[in-house]
Design an enzyme around this catalytic site. Structure first.
Site, PDB file in Angstrom:
ATOM      1  N   GLU A 174      87.755  10.515  -6.426  1.00  0.00           N
ATOM      2  CA  GLU A 174      88.665  10.350  -7.955  1.00  0.00           C
ATOM      3  C   GLU A 174      87.283  11.490  -9.023  1.00  0.00           C
ATOM      4  OE1 GLU A 174      88.636   6.471 -10.377  1.00  0.00           O
ATOM      5  OE2 GLU A 174      90.096   7.902 -11.892  1.00  0.00           O
ATOM      6  N   LYS A 216      92.767  10.522  -6.582  1.00  0.00           N
ATOM      7  CA  LYS A 216      92.964   9.575  -7.748  1.00  0.00           C
ATOM      8  C   LYS A 216      92.716  10.164  -8.937  1.00  0.00           C
ATOM      9  CE  LYS A 216      91.979   5.781 -10.407  1.00  0.00           C
ATOM     10  NZ  LYS A 216      91.649   4.203 -11.093  1.00  0.00           N
ATOM     11  N   SER A 286      97.474   4.533 -10.293  1.00  0.00           N
ATOM     12  CA  SER A 286      96.302   3.457 -10.034  1.00  0.00           C
ATOM     13  C   SER A 286      96.017   3.625 -11.370  1.00  0.00           C
ATOM     14  CB  SER A 286      95.346   4.315  -8.718  1.00  0.00           C
ATOM     15  OG  SER A 286      93.620   3.187  -8.978  1.00  0.00           O
TER      16      SER A 286
HETATM   17  P1  13P Z   1      93.067   4.175 -16.149  1.00  0.00           P
HETATM   18  O1  13P Z   1      93.931   4.368 -15.575  1.00  0.00           O
HETATM   19  O2  13P Z   1      92.600   3.320 -17.501  1.00  0.00           O
HETATM   20  O3  13P Z   1      92.317   5.927 -16.455  1.00  0.00           O
HETATM   21  O4  13P Z   1      91.616   3.776 -15.224  1.00  0.00           O
HETATM   22  C1  13P Z   1      91.207   4.506 -13.842  1.00  0.00           C
HETATM   23  C2  13P Z   1      90.721   4.239 -13.264  1.00  0.00           C
HETATM   24  O5  13P Z   1      90.205   3.669 -12.289  1.00  0.00           O
HETATM   25  C3  13P Z   1      88.889   5.354 -14.506  1.00  0.00           C
HETATM   26  O6  13P Z   1      88.399   5.530 -13.175  1.00  0.00           O
END
Ligand code: 13P
Length: 334
Positions: A174, A216, A286
């Site tokens: 991510e 992500k 996600s």
């Molecule tokens: P948000 O969808 O609230 O941005 O959170 C996703 C997430 O896991 C951030 O690390």
């Protein structure tokens, strides 16, 4: 199950991932914002209420937990991972230790948590986890993100991903380019391009098998303080273009973060992307906030009104499930 199959199951068409891995500090803020007290009991109560909804069976392929939650027992006496498995959701766990000040560029962060990671991964596997998450954060503004931040975070993400695969779990990679700021959509596109490129360079160096990963990313959007107005179709076009150019096709699944978008925007934008998705990527959600916000508000008013909370959460998850197939429409919103 092979890592590749786990990754595909997490992102299966019509399903996505629930990010319920807010750290205790973040949960304190979220619960405070709706006037609720952030105790261990309340954090479990809210999450267990979501995890016992029908949405879990129908629209959620995986759930990302926080360290506290993966060890908790539900009111039915089974562990949280057991409850999720019963609903056919794959158990995930956030394993980073947070974004910390980057030495040499103190306005930026590097995500920490590599020390002792191998041991923690083995423990999480025993607790039922089959995938993990590590979030790197990049701020747009002036000279940022710096090369130092882009390189340091990519290196840590790749070292993390490699260790997670060694422990037989799927790493969610991510790299989040934040929406904060007054930058335009093209700056977000350029920055995300640089960030993704460096991540995939490092993942190759660290010998990560891309087939057993899920990306992500952020969507390509203007900053929240920008005066630029763009349509959902433009967001979709630029996001898909950026992913096609910078994400190797071996990656099976891409699951977006919501990053501060409203629930409606997040569904609409995901739907627009899937309506034009001509890639082999399974593209889904996600989401943390964009899945939980309305349910959290309802919960804070009457914690024991499970029926009302489930109704709200089922609807939101259903809308995102449809968006993951490009079948959402405004007229389905309540
Ligand atoms: P948000 O969808 O609230 O941005 O959170 C996703 C997430 O896991 C951030 O690390």
């Amino acid at each position: 199950m092979k890592l590749e199959d786990i990754a595909k199951k997490m992102c299966a068409k019509g399903k996505g991932i629930l990010a319920a891995d807010e750290s205790t500090g973040t949960m304190d803020k979220r619960l405070k914002s709706v006037g609720a007290e952030s105790t261990e009991k309340n954090r479990l109560h809210f999450r267990e209420t979501l995890f016992t909804s029908d949405a879990m069976k129908n629209y959620i392929g995986g759930v990302i937990l926080f360290d506290e939650t993966i060890r908790q027992k539900t009111s039915a006496g089974i562990s949280v991972p057991e409850l999720l498995e019963k609903n056919n959701s794959i158990v995930g766990i956030k394993v980073d230790k947070g974004a910390k000040q980057l030495a040499g560029s103190p306005e930026e962060t590097v995500t920490e948590g590599l020390d002792g990671l191998r041991e923690r991964l083995n423990e999480y596997y025993k607790l039922g986890a089959r995938f993990t998450k590590w979030r790197a954060v990049y701020n747009i503004g002036g000279k940022y993100p710096s090369t130092q931040s882009i390189k340091s975070n990519a290196h840590a993400l790749a070292r993390y991903a490699s260790m997670v695969q060694e422990a037989n779990m799927v790493p969610i990679v991510e790299p989040e380019v934040l929406m904060d700021g007054n930058h335009d959509i093209d700056t977000c596109y350029k920055t995300t391009t640089n960030v993704l490129n460096e991540c995939y360079n490092e993942l190759a160096i660290q010998k990560v098998s891309l087939k057993g990963t899920v990306l992500k990313p952020n969507m390509i959007v203007p900053g929240t303080k920008s005066s630029e107005r763009v349509t959902s179709e433009e967001i979709a076009k630029k996001t898909l273009d950026c992913l096609k150019k910078n994400v190797p096709s071996e990656v099976p699944g891409i699951a977006f973060l919501s990053g501060g978008q409203s629930e409606l925007e997040a569904s609409k934008n995901l739907d627009s992307i899937n309506k034009i998705n001509d890639t082999s990527f399974l593209i889904t959600f996600s989401y943390g906030r964009a899945l939980q916000q309305s349910a959290l508000k309802t919960w804070s008013k009457e914690m024991n009104d499970t029926k009302a909370i489930h109704k709200i959460f089922n609807h939101r998850a259903n809308m995102n499930g449809l968006a993951s197939k490009g079948e959402w429409s405004q007229s389905l919103e309540i």
